[in-house]
Design a protein around this motif. Structure first.
Motif, PDB file in Angstrom:
ATOM      1  N   GLU A  52      48.556  49.321  35.393  1.00  0.00           N
ATOM      2  CA  GLU A  52      48.985  48.815  34.088  1.00  0.00           C
ATOM      3  C   GLU A  52      49.523  47.385  34.194  1.00  0.00           C
ATOM      4  OE1 GLU A  52      48.491  50.532  31.447  1.00  0.00           O
ATOM      5  OE2 GLU A  52      48.115  52.548  32.240  1.00  0.00           O
ATOM      6  N   ASP A  53      49.947  46.996  35.391  1.00  0.00           N
ATOM      7  CA  ASP A  53      50.534  45.677  35.614  1.00  0.00           C
ATOM      8  C   ASP A  53      49.516  44.573  35.294  1.00  0.00           C
ATOM      9  OD1 ASP A  53      52.803  44.065  37.170  1.00  0.00           O
ATOM     10  OD2 ASP A  53      50.852  43.315  37.833  1.00  0.00           O
ATOM     11  N   LYS A  54      49.931  43.579  34.504  1.00  0.00           N
ATOM     12  CA  LYS A  54      49.003  42.537  34.050  1.00  0.00           C
ATOM     13  C   LYS A  54      48.435  41.724  35.208  1.00  0.00           C
ATOM     14  CE  LYS A  54      48.509  38.697  30.811  1.00  0.00           C
ATOM     15  NZ  LYS A  54      47.717  37.914  31.798  1.00  0.00           N
ATOM     16  N   ASP A  55      49.272  41.368  36.175  1.00  0.00           N
ATOM     17  CA  ASP A  55      48.782  40.577  37.303  1.00  0.00           C
ATOM     18  C   ASP A  55      47.753  41.358  38.116  1.00  0.00           C
ATOM     19  OD1 ASP A  55      50.391  38.466  36.580  1.00  0.00           O
ATOM     20  OD2 ASP A  55      52.033  39.028  37.932  1.00  0.00           O
ATOM     21  N   LEU A  56      47.995  42.638  38.306  1.00  0.00           N
ATOM     22  CA  LEU A  56      47.046  43.474  39.043  1.00  0.00           C
ATOM     23  C   LEU A  56      45.751  43.644  38.267  1.00  0.00           C
ATOM     24  CD1 LEU A  56      49.420  46.237  40.477  1.00  0.00           C
ATOM     25  CD2 LEU A  56      48.261  44.424  41.751  1.00  0.00           C
ATOM     26  N   LEU A  57      45.871  43.777  36.939  1.00  0.00           N
ATOM     27  CA  LEU A  57      44.667  43.891  36.109  1.00  0.00           C
ATOM     28  C   LEU A  57      43.837  42.617  36.189  1.00  0.00           C
ATOM     29  CD1 LEU A  57      46.001  45.716  32.908  1.00  0.00           C
ATOM     30  CD2 LEU A  57      44.382  46.615  34.582  1.00  0.00           C
ATOM     31  N   ASP A  58      44.508  41.469  36.170  1.00  0.00           N
ATOM     32  CA  ASP A  58      43.786  40.198  36.286  1.00  0.00           C
ATOM     33  C   ASP A  58      43.025  40.137  37.615  1.00  0.00           C
ATOM     34  OD1 ASP A  58      44.637  39.346  33.832  1.00  0.00           O
ATOM     35  OD2 ASP A  58      46.289  38.105  34.590  1.00  0.00           O
ATOM     36  N   GLU A  59      43.652  40.594  38.686  1.00  0.00           N
ATOM     37  CA  GLU A  59      43.001  40.621  39.993  1.00  0.00           C
ATOM     38  C   GLU A  59      41.819  41.588  39.987  1.00  0.00           C
ATOM     39  OE1 GLU A  59      42.529  39.093  43.714  1.00  0.00           O
ATOM     40  OE2 GLU A  59      44.155  38.553  42.320  1.00  0.00           O
ATOM     41  N   LEU A  60      42.006  42.694  39.321  1.00  0.00           N
ATOM     42  CA  LEU A  60      40.936  43.690  39.189  1.00  0.00           C
ATOM     43  C   LEU A  60      39.748  43.100  38.441  1.00  0.00           C
ATOM     44  CD1 LEU A  60      40.085  46.739  39.485  1.00  0.00           C
ATOM     45  CD2 LEU A  60      41.184  47.119  37.269  1.00  0.00           C
ATOM     46  N   PHE A  61      40.019  42.406  37.350  1.00  0.00           N
ATOM     47  CA  PHE A  61      38.944  41.824  36.537  1.00  0.00           C
ATOM     48  C   PHE A  61      38.205  40.710  37.309  1.00  0.00           C
ATOM     49  CE2 PHE A  61      41.668  42.901  32.560  1.00  0.00           C
ATOM     50  CZ  PHE A  61      41.313  44.232  32.679  1.00  0.00           C
ATOM     51  N   GLN A  62      38.942  39.884  38.015  1.00  0.00           N
ATOM     52  CA  GLN A  62      38.308  38.819  38.796  1.00  0.00           C
ATOM     53  C   GLN A  62      37.379  39.408  39.861  1.00  0.00           C
ATOM     54  OE1 GLN A  62      41.181  36.071  40.422  1.00  0.00           O
ATOM     55  NE2 GLN A  62      42.287  35.913  38.476  1.00  0.00           N
ATOM     56  N   THR A  63      37.811  40.491  40.470  1.00  0.00           N
ATOM     57  CA  THR A  63      36.999  41.135  41.506  1.00  0.00           C
ATOM     58  C   THR A  63      35.751  41.781  40.905  1.00  0.00           C
ATOM     59  OG1 THR A  63      38.986  41.532  42.827  1.00  0.00           O
ATOM     60  CG2 THR A  63      37.030  42.841  43.373  1.00  0.00           C
ATOM     61  N   ALA A  64      35.876  42.347  39.729  1.00  0.00           N
ATOM     62  CA  ALA A  64      34.708  42.934  39.052  1.00  0.00           C
ATOM     63  C   ALA A  64      33.664  41.847  38.782  1.00  0.00           C
ATOM     64  CB  ALA A  64      35.136  43.603  37.752  1.00  0.00           C
ATOM     65  N   ARG A  65      34.112  40.680  38.348  1.00  0.00           N
ATOM     66  CA  ARG A  65      33.186  39.562  38.104  1.00  0.00           C
ATOM     67  C   ARG A  65      32.516  39.126  39.413  1.00  0.00           C
ATOM     68  NH1 ARG A  65      37.918  37.779  35.264  1.00  0.00           N
ATOM     69  NH2 ARG A  65      37.724  38.158  33.025  1.00  0.00           N
ATOM     70  N   PHE A  66      33.298  39.052  40.476  1.00  0.00           N
ATOM     71  CA  PHE A  66      32.761  38.636  41.770  1.00  0.00           C
ATOM     72  C   PHE A  66      31.688  39.607  42.262  1.00  0.00           C
ATOM     73  CE2 PHE A  66      32.886  39.282  46.377  1.00  0.00           C
ATOM     74  CZ  PHE A  66      32.544  38.024  46.832  1.00  0.00           C
ATOM     75  N   ILE A  67      31.957  40.896  42.154  1.00  0.00           N
ATOM     76  CA  ILE A  67      31.010  41.909  42.640  1.00  0.00           C
ATOM     77  C   ILE A  67      29.729  41.900  41.823  1.00  0.00           C
ATOM     78  CG2 ILE A  67      30.638  44.402  42.894  1.00  0.00           C
ATOM     79  CD1 ILE A  67      33.647  44.615  43.546  1.00  0.00           C
ATOM     80  N   LYS A  68      29.871  41.816  40.512  1.00  0.00           N
ATOM     81  CA  LYS A  68      28.681  41.786  39.660  1.00  0.00           C
ATOM     82  C   LYS A  68      27.816  40.585  39.996  1.00  0.00           C
ATOM     83  CE  LYS A  68      26.130  40.983  35.843  1.00  0.00           C
ATOM     84  NZ  LYS A  68      25.503  39.736  35.393  1.00  0.00           N
ATOM     85  N   ASP A  69      28.437  39.416  40.176  1.00  0.00           N
ATOM     86  CA  ASP A  69      27.682  38.199  40.493  1.00  0.00           C
ATOM     87  C   ASP A  69      27.050  38.279  41.875  1.00  0.00           C
ATOM     88  OD1 ASP A  69      28.266  37.107  38.057  1.00  0.00           O
ATOM     89  OD2 ASP A  69      29.899  35.833  38.770  1.00  0.00           O
ATOM     90  N   THR A  70      27.734  38.921  42.827  1.00  0.00           N
ATOM     91  CA  THR A  70      27.216  39.034  44.184  1.00  0.00           C
ATOM     92  C   THR A  70      25.960  39.897  44.227  1.00  0.00           C
ATOM     93  OG1 THR A  70      29.427  38.757  45.149  1.00  0.00           O
ATOM     94  CG2 THR A  70      27.740  39.778  46.540  1.00  0.00           C
ATOM     95  N   ILE A  71      25.977  41.004  43.504  1.00  0.00           N
ATOM     96  CA  ILE A  71      24.856  41.950  43.560  1.00  0.00           C
ATOM     97  C   ILE A  71      23.784  41.638  42.525  1.00  0.00           C
ATOM     98  CG2 ILE A  71      24.201  44.378  43.228  1.00  0.00           C
ATOM     99  CD1 ILE A  71      26.747  45.163  44.620  1.00  0.00           C
ATOM    100  N   TYR A  72      24.176  41.354  41.313  1.00  0.00           N
ATOM    101  CA  TYR A  72      23.216  41.158  40.232  1.00  0.00           C
ATOM    102  C   TYR A  72      23.061  39.696  39.808  1.00  0.00           C
ATOM    103  CZ  TYR A  72      22.778  46.177  39.431  1.00  0.00           C
ATOM    104  OH  TYR A  72      22.498  47.517  39.574  1.00  0.00           O
ATOM    105  N   GLY A  73      23.888  38.818  40.342  1.00  0.00           N
ATOM    106  CA  GLY A  73      23.832  37.437  39.891  1.00  0.00           C
ATOM    107  C   GLY A  73      24.374  37.314  38.479  1.00  0.00           C
ATOM    108  N   ASN A  74      23.948  36.256  37.789  1.00  0.00           N
ATOM    109  CA  ASN A  74      24.436  36.033  36.421  1.00  0.00           C
ATOM    110  C   ASN A  74      23.481  36.603  35.364  1.00  0.00           C
ATOM    111  OD1 ASN A  74      22.385  34.168  36.916  1.00  0.00           O
ATOM    112  ND2 ASN A  74      23.308  32.581  35.643  1.00  0.00           N
TER     113      ASN A  74
END
Length: 457
Positions: A52-74
């Protein structure tokens, strides 16, 4: 048959309780581990679902973007649903198609009418269709589906048809396989057995176990790409998301193939629904967390977002981990030629055209894709999983996305879309590292300009 070995509710509840105890450092370690793009365990997913922590959620969201771009690109893959019928013998409390809904205009399309709809979808520029059928064994039986798929392939330039239909016997799945479908998609709606029983009081769909094991019968018939997902809002989202992941893990361990796609529909109002409010409402922030947790846990999976969501949220989510979206959608039989709002399954929130969505996608730095090459090059099932899990699928999909987007720009797009699209294609060509692939892509782009179609690697 019992399916408790597939969906173990006691284990899910225990994991969620244990997940609440994780420290901030433990959560950060899990998120950091996810960056390796090899996925997470159910225990780790349960921890992230509690964040629920906002800083942790931001880190979670950044990592989701990184993984999607790594595997599927843009890339963002586009498709449109084609509803063949809204006639149904089930009484799902949340659905506008339910049998007892007397307000709904009922209709089942003939093969000829299905082709008309497909051509209307094609005229937008789509090449990929999700065929959606009501669940009425007398109206939407296997022959209805097979005849519709066959007629579309024979009479329209649609290159991949995925099917969302009722669970079937193995022999019917074999017919579906033979007619050349791509992915078979089926939603459990909720994996919580008691809630499932409440939401499905009558009709064949009330059989939880038969529905849950549909993907296994599809595999027995030779269909090796499947799509699953919960209808978020029927029960506690943490339970249903973790159960979806448990189902994915079971299939991956047994067949070496996880879900080709996971859809994340949120419950929407529907004409004639028995539910007057969402039993377990999900905020936009929670919805973003769901998508991010799924992306981290099953990074190889395509994630689908429908037009149920509002435009502003859809625009944000395509940068968070979503890899497929519908656009220009109609959710009633015959809707592309006759938009009857009293024949729909639920309320659509995003009514923007495909051309409008293309501009949104490009302006956000994403590459629209109409590619269907994997299906036709036998990169399905286990073969697809090997490429996706090792982050190699992008090597095929990136140039194919460029080629299919170019075809759309030449044949369908508005002048405004063409201008920004051509600029993006030039930028994307520079990203192709393999010299031979880049040279061949440039050659094929010129061929498309000269009138050739359906070029792919």
């Amino acid at each position: 048959m019992s399916t408790h070995h597939i969906i173990n509710e006691e284990k899910i509840n225990k994991l969620l309780i244990e997940g609440e105890k994780a420290t901030k450092n433990e959560i950060l370690d899990i998120i950091k581990k996810a960056r390796d793009c090899y996925g997470l365990s159910l225990e780790e997913a349960a921890v992230l679902l509690q964040v629920e922590d906002k800083d942790l959620l931001d880190e979670l969201f950044q990592t989701a973007r990184f993984i999607k771009d790594t595997i599927y690109g843009n890339r963002i893959v586009l498709f449109a649903p084609l509803y063949t019928s809204n006639e149904c013998t089930n009484n799902c409390l949340y659905c506008g198609f339910r049998m007892d809904n007397k307000f709904l205009h009922r209709r089942t399309l003939s093969s000829e009418e299905i082709v008309h709809e497909a051509k209307s979808i094609e005229a937008q520029g789509h090449k990929r269709i999700l065929l959606v059928c009501g669940e009425d064994a007398k109206k939407t039986h296997i022959d209805h589906i097979v005849d519709g798929v066959t007629a579309i392939y024979e009479n329209a330039d649609i290159r991949r048809i995925n099917v969302n239909a009722a669970p079937m016997k193995v022999e019917d799945f074999k017919k579906l396989k033979k007619c050349g479908i791509g992915t078979f998609q089926i939603f459990q709606e909720t994996y919580h057995r008691e809630t499932y029983k409440k939401m499905h009081p009558t009709g064949a769909k009330k059989d939880y176990d038969y529905r849950l094991t549909a993907t296994e019968r599809a595999f027995e018939a030779g269909i090796d790409d499947f799509g699953i997902g919960p209808l978020l809002g029927l029960y506690d989202y943490k339970f249903d998301v973790l159960a979806t992941l448990m189902h994915s893990q079971y299939m991956d361990e047994k067949y070496s193939v996880g879900p080709h796609t996971i859809s994340v529909p949120r419950l929407r109002p529907a004409l004639g629904s028995k539910l007057k409010e969402v039993p377990f409402p999900i905020t936009d922030e929670e919805f973003k967390k769901i998508i991010a947790v799924l992306r981290l846990t099953v990074p190889y999976t395509g994630m689908i977002l429908s037009t149920r969501e509002a435009p502003h949220l859809r625009d944000e989510l395509i940068s968070l981990g979503i890899s497929q979206i519908s656009a220009g959608s109609k959710i009633n039989p015959g809707g592309y030629e006759d938009d009857d709002r009293e024949a729909t399954q639920f309320e659509v929130n995003d009514e923007r055209s495909l051309d409008e969505m293309l501009r949104v996608i490009v302006n956000k730095g994403h590459l629209p894709s109409f590619c269907t090459a994997c299906y036709r090059n036998n990169r399905t099932g286990e073969a697809f999983m090997e490429l996706a899990k090792d982050a190699h699928i992008h090597e095929f999909c990136h140039p194919n996305a460029i080629l299919t987007f170019k075809e759309n720009l030449v044949s369908y797009a508005s002048q405004q879309t063409k201008e920004i699209g051509e600029k993006m294609i030039k930028e994307e060509l520079c990203k192709i590292e393999n010299g031979k692939v880049k040279e061949e892509t440039i050659k094929r782009l010129k061929q498309i300009e000269e009138g050739q179609k359906d070029l792919y690697f």
